[in-house]
Design a protein around this motif. Structure first.
Motif, PDB file in Angstrom:
ATOM      1  N   UNK A 282       0.866  -1.176   0.000  1.00  0.00           N
ATOM      2  CA  UNK A 282       0.000   0.000   0.000  1.00  0.00           C
ATOM      3  C   UNK A 282       0.905   1.230   0.000  1.00  0.00           C
ATOM      4  N   UNK A 283       0.687   2.082  -1.000  1.00  0.00           N
ATOM      5  CA  UNK A 283       1.496   3.297  -1.103  1.00  0.00           C
ATOM      6  C   UNK A 283       0.517   4.454  -1.025  1.00  0.00           C
ATOM      7  N   UNK A 284       0.670   5.294  -0.005  1.00  0.00           N
ATOM      8  CA  UNK A 284      -0.319   6.353   0.197  1.00  0.00           C
ATOM      9  C   UNK A 284       0.346   7.710   0.030  1.00  0.00           C
ATOM     10  N   UNK A 285      -0.237   8.522  -0.830  1.00  0.00           N
ATOM     11  CA  UNK A 285       0.273   9.880  -1.033  1.00  0.00           C
ATOM     12  C   UNK A 285      -0.916  10.784  -1.307  1.00  0.00           C
ATOM     13  N   UNK A 286      -1.074  11.826  -0.508  1.00  0.00           N
ATOM     14  CA  UNK A 286      -2.198  12.740  -0.714  1.00  0.00           C
ATOM     15  C   UNK A 286      -3.508  12.003  -0.538  1.00  0.00           C
ATOM     16  N   UNK A 287      -4.397  12.152  -1.528  1.00  0.00           N
ATOM     17  CA  UNK A 287      -5.702  11.488  -1.419  1.00  0.00           C
ATOM     18  C   UNK A 287      -5.735  10.247  -2.295  1.00  0.00           C
ATOM     19  N   UNK A 288      -4.553   9.666  -2.568  1.00  0.00           N
ATOM     20  CA  UNK A 288      -4.507   8.507  -3.454  1.00  0.00           C
ATOM     21  C   UNK A 288      -3.859   7.315  -2.760  1.00  0.00           C
ATOM     22  N   UNK A 289      -4.544   6.177  -2.851  1.00  0.00           N
ATOM     23  CA  UNK A 289      -3.989   4.941  -2.316  1.00  0.00           C
ATOM     24  C   UNK A 289      -3.634   4.049  -3.491  1.00  0.00           C
ATOM     25  N   UNK A 290      -2.386   3.615  -3.530  1.00  0.00           N
ATOM     26  CA  UNK A 290      -1.929   2.764  -4.612  1.00  0.00           C
ATOM     27  C   UNK A 290      -1.729   1.350  -4.048  1.00  0.00           C
ATOM     28  N   UNK A 291      -2.503   0.386  -4.568  1.00  0.00           N
ATOM     29  CA  UNK A 291      -2.399  -1.004  -4.087  1.00  0.00           C
ATOM     30  C   UNK A 291      -1.682  -1.809  -5.168  1.00  0.00           C
ATOM     31  N   UNK A 292      -0.547  -2.431  -4.808  1.00  0.00           N
ATOM     32  CA  UNK A 292       0.170  -3.172  -5.853  1.00  0.00           C
ATOM     33  C   UNK A 292       0.715  -4.487  -5.305  1.00  0.00           C
ATOM     34  N   UNK A 293       0.980  -5.412  -6.212  1.00  0.00           N
ATOM     35  CA  UNK A 293       1.575  -6.700  -5.832  1.00  0.00           C
ATOM     36  C   UNK A 293       2.408  -7.180  -6.999  1.00  0.00           C
ATOM     37  N   UNK A 294       3.434  -7.941  -6.686  1.00  0.00           N
ATOM     38  CA  UNK A 294       4.307  -8.433  -7.747  1.00  0.00           C
ATOM     39  C   UNK A 294       4.806  -9.823  -7.376  1.00  0.00           C
ATOM     40  N   UNK A 295       4.778 -10.723  -8.358  1.00  0.00           N
ATOM     41  CA  UNK A 295       5.359 -12.044  -8.155  1.00  0.00           C
ATOM     42  C   UNK A 295       6.547 -12.139  -9.101  1.00  0.00           C
ATOM     43  N   UNK A 296       7.740 -11.874  -8.542  1.00  0.00           N
ATOM     44  CA  UNK A 296       8.940 -11.737  -9.387  1.00  0.00           C
ATOM     45  C   UNK A 296       9.269 -13.042 -10.108  1.00  0.00           C
ATOM     46  N   UNK A 297       8.998 -14.181  -9.445  1.00  0.00           N
ATOM     47  CA  UNK A 297       9.313 -15.479 -10.065  1.00  0.00           C
ATOM     48  C   UNK A 297       8.618 -15.653 -11.407  1.00  0.00           C
ATOM     49  N   UNK A 298       7.382 -15.124 -11.510  1.00  0.00           N
ATOM     50  CA  UNK A 298       6.617 -15.351 -12.740  1.00  0.00           C
ATOM     51  C   UNK A 298       6.394 -14.072 -13.550  1.00  0.00           C
ATOM     52  N   UNK A 299       7.036 -12.982 -13.125  1.00  0.00           N
ATOM     53  CA  UNK A 299       6.838 -11.671 -13.779  1.00  0.00           C
ATOM     54  C   UNK A 299       5.363 -11.253 -13.815  1.00  0.00           C
ATOM     55  N   UNK A 300       4.612 -11.626 -12.795  1.00  0.00           N
ATOM     56  CA  UNK A 300       3.217 -11.158 -12.708  1.00  0.00           C
ATOM     57  C   UNK A 300       3.184  -9.931 -11.822  1.00  0.00           C
TER      58      UNK A 300
END
Length: 372
Positions: A282-300
């Motif tokens: 979860x990356x929060x800046x101002x009024x924006x929440x950025x939800x991200x995920x990464x699976x490096x093994x499969x480049x997803x």
């Protein structure tokens, strides 16, 4: 010994009691229901030694007697009957004969005296609580209890009663839920740890119930009495960890967001997360929440942007998506608030609305280390 009872009425009561019986019992007698007949009252009990539950049924009879009847066989038979009166007659050849409108069925029974006796509680303390409130309290906490056999105290729900309020707490060291009711109180201070199994049974029986439940407890057992049933169980031994110490008091960063929007975003993004860590960022800046995920093994990888209201410093924090999903699904408010202090300190999730008068829910979730 002979009695007449409605097939659906008996089935309904037995299905509830059947939940107590384990699939594989060390003592064969525990695979049975205990039928204790005293005139027109039939008390049926089921036990797994730790938990014993009994219900009183009204039947048509003027006999007395006590027998143990095979539970699985009886349940499977009763499920197939439409509503009709059934006559149970205990024969001399150690079988009990059930007569329906269309047939007769004989089951071998065991001696009722072999069935383990329920614990008699000496001078217990007691508290009365509405059935539906107890079911809600169990529902809100039980999912957070652990499954670790090495830490048995964490595998149950901690009941804490005081003249001010009743508090229910469950934790598995990664997540913690504290559910408090200030509209229900006890006469004296008490605390005990209830195992999961009896709580799961109570949750199913009491959901939506308008009847009062009397909870009696001492150092080793607790007993729940409601309607025409009672459940008695052994408590988990040990001292519950000091949960108040892990709830961070100073949380300057506060995020408010629509629960459904946040939940569906976490669910979608978590599909792309690493299958062992389930880590989402979860990356929060101002009024924006950025939800991200990464699976490096499969480049997803996946990333979503949500609008939220936020007071505090911009920050990034990682959580296990499974815990977040469980907690958000368990709440039923429209908006939730997530309070945080630092990326390595626990986040506190609370509902913003949708609570009853005197109801308070605090959920705590431990962060995971982000690998930048």
């Amino acid at each position: 010994m002979k009695f007449i009872v409605s097939s659906t009425y008996l089935l309904k009561q037995l299905q509830v009691l059947g939940g107590v019986i384990n699939n594989s019992n060390t003592l064969p007698i525990l695979d049975n229901f205990l039928f204790d007949l005293k005139k027109d009252k039939l008390t049926v009990s089921a036990s797994d030694l730790e938990t014993t539950m009994s219900s009183e049924l009204n039947v048509d009879s003027d006999n007395e007697g006590i027998i143990a009847v095979p539970a699985r066989l009886l349940l499977d038979t009763l499920k197939t009957f439409p509503e009709q009166p059934l006559t149970f007659v205990v024969e001399d050849n150690n079988t009990v004969e059930i007569s329906s409108n269309h047939g007769k069925y004989a089951l071998a029974y065991a001696d009722g005296a072999e069935f383990p006796k329920a614990v008699e509680m000496a001078n217990p303390s007691s508290t009365v609580i509405l059935g539906d409130i107890l079911a809600t309290a169990i529902n809100k906490t039980i999912f957070a209890a652990g499954n670790d056999d090495l830490r048995p105290v964490m595998s149950g729900v901690f009941f804490q009663f005081s003249p001010e309020n009743l508090t229910f707490v469950a934790t598995d060291a990664h997540k913690l839920v504290k559910y408090q009711r200030s509209d229900v109180t006890a006469t004296e201070v008490a605390e005990f740890i209830m195992p999961k199994k009896p709580l799961t049974l109570l949750k199913g029986i009491l959901a939506g119930s308008e009847s009062d439940v009397t909870i009696e407890y001492n150092d080793s057992n607790a007993k729940f009495v409601f309607d025409n049933s009672e459940l008695i169980c052994r408590l988990i031994d040990g001292k519950y960890p000091n949960y108040e110490a892990v709830i961070p008091k100073e949380n300057p960063n506060k995020l408010s967001i629509s629960r459904n929007q946040f939940l569906s975003s976490v669910r979608r993004v978590s599909i792309f997360s690493n299958k062992t860590t389930h880590q989402i960022r979860l990356k929060i800046a101002g009024a924006e929440l950025n939800v991200s995920a990464e699976d490096i093994d499969y480049s997803n990888k996946a990333e979503e942007r949500l609008t939220c209201s936020y007071q505090g410093d911009d920050m990034q924090i990682g959580f296990n998506s499974r815990f977040l999903t469980e907690m958000l699904s368990n709440l039923n408010s429209d908006d939730v608030s997530l309070e945080m202090s630092l990326p390595n300190r626990a986040g506190i999730l609370t509902p913003v609305d949708g609570l009853d008068e005197g109801e308070n829910v605090t959920m705590l979730v431990m962060p995971v280390m982000l690998n930048n």
